[in-house]
Design an enzyme around this catalytic site. Structure first.
Site, PDB file in Angstrom:
ATOM      1  N   LYS A  10      10.585  -6.012   4.038  1.00  0.00           N
ATOM      2  CA  LYS A  10      11.314  -5.675   2.808  1.00  0.00           C
ATOM      3  C   LYS A  10      12.787  -6.053   2.950  1.00  0.00           C
ATOM      4  O   LYS A  10      13.383  -6.639   2.038  1.00  0.00           O
ATOM      5  CB  LYS A  10      11.171  -4.180   2.493  1.00  0.00           C
ATOM      6  N   GLN A  43      10.135   4.955   3.133  1.00  0.00           N
ATOM      7  CA  GLN A  43       8.818   4.431   3.530  1.00  0.00           C
ATOM      8  C   GLN A  43       7.858   5.591   3.802  1.00  0.00           C
ATOM      9  O   GLN A  43       8.195   6.540   4.513  1.00  0.00           O
ATOM     10  CB  GLN A  43       8.966   3.531   4.764  1.00  0.00           C
ATOM     11  N   ASP A  93      10.531   2.626  -6.138  1.00  0.00           N
ATOM     12  CA  ASP A  93       9.131   2.692  -5.696  1.00  0.00           C
ATOM     13  C   ASP A  93       8.235   3.275  -6.797  1.00  0.00           C
ATOM     14  O   ASP A  93       7.016   3.163  -6.729  1.00  0.00           O
ATOM     15  CB  ASP A  93       9.020   3.611  -4.468  1.00  0.00           C
TER      16      ASP A  93
END
Ligand code: GUN
Length: 295
Positions: free
Chosen positions: A53, A97, A120
């Site tokens: 990422k 994450q 997200d």
């Protein structure tokens, strides 16, 4: 029939080219999109996702603020960092994450992220808006799947889509997004899971199968209708002594057998994976534009 392989790498590269152009136009106006990245612990798969990422951000000109914290990090420390990023004008998107270590309440952390920076799409506010079809940040893997279908010319309207797996990250949101009354959706959706009595009974009726169970060979060739489109979300490590690193990656479907029966199929790796990161970049650019009043 031998299926057309849906090239996620190429489709992702096309979208990233579009984003690179947008990021340089923003830079000319003095705007640099920024992504705050938080990884707690040393799970190897999570580490490699986060590294990918950050590299992708760098490549298209997004600033990334890398925070790799030890597994013992407390919930309070994590919440403090999220609060700091919420206030930081250089950060347009916050990525924590998942999964987080067991001692941390994942729901509390997701709730603490400013919904305006929830790239997200995991905050309950984003999830709720997605469910009722309001504009919001869409979760990256489901949105990536829809982009793959749309850009491969797959008609979803009126199609029967069978999703296998009910995670909050993929199964539930992609099912929801596909039944919305909008382009790239309008599907009839069936959601199968670990308590479904006969998954094959449903997948055999599917025009499109989305496999997101997290287990290799969840979908085998006998479970697929001739000519179906198969999207494989799985990333499973299976032992393989012939590989230098001792394992290889496989998806959730029996790719070799199904590709002789499906009309289109995504490979693993190189299918859905590159799209997840790409949609994260996309959301971050959208967020930077919103924060700066750019249309
Ligand atoms: N873990 C697995 N997939 C994802 C994702 O898309 N975002 C985050 N934050 N964590 C994940």
């Amino acid at each position: 029939m031998s299926a057309k392989i849906i090239d996620g790498k190429q489709i992702a590269a096309d979208i990233r080219d579009e984003l690179t152009a947008e990021v340089s136009a923003l830079k000319e106006r003095g705007i640099v999109p920024g992504l705050g990245v938080i990884l707690v612990g040393a799970d190897p798969a999570s580490q490699s996702y986060v590294t990918a990422k950050e590299r992708a951000c760098e490549k298209i000109g997004i600033y990334s603020d890398d925070n790799r914290l030890p597994a013992e990090t407390t919930q309070e420390e994590l919440l403090t960092l999220v609060a700091k990023m919420n206030e930081d004008p250089k950060i347009n998107g916050i990525l924590v994450q998942l999964p987080l270590p067991k001692h941390i309440d994942e729901a509390a952390v997701l709730l603490a992220i400013d919904p305006d920076k929830d790239v997200d799409g995991f905050h309950p506010m984003s999830v709720g808006k997605m469910m009722i079809g309001e504009e919001t940040f869409l979760p990256c893997t489901p949105n990536g799947i829809i982009q793959l279908l749309v850009r491969s010319g797959v008609e979803t309207s009126g199609a029967h889509v069978v999703v296998v797996g009910r995670s909050n990250i993929v199964g539930k949101p992609v099912a929801n997004m596909l039944l919305q009354k909008k382009e790239g959706a309008n599907a009839t959706v069936t959601l199968c899971h670990t308590r479904t009595k006969d998954v094959g009974h449903f997948t055999r009726q599917a025009d499109i199968i989305i496999a997101a169970s997290g287990w290799p060979n969840t979908v085998t060739a006998d479970m697929v209708k001739e000519g179906a489109v198969v999207i494989d979300v799985g990333v499973n490590r299976v032992e393989d002594a012939s590989r230098e690193r001792g394992y290889r990656l496989v998806g959730d479907v029996d790719f070799e057998a199904i590709k002789e029966k499906a009309s289109m199929i995504t490979p693993v790796p190189g299918g859905v994976g590159p799209m997840t990161i790409t949609m994260l970049l996309y959301n971050t650019v959208v967020s930077a534009k919103r924060a700066n009043g750019v249309d």
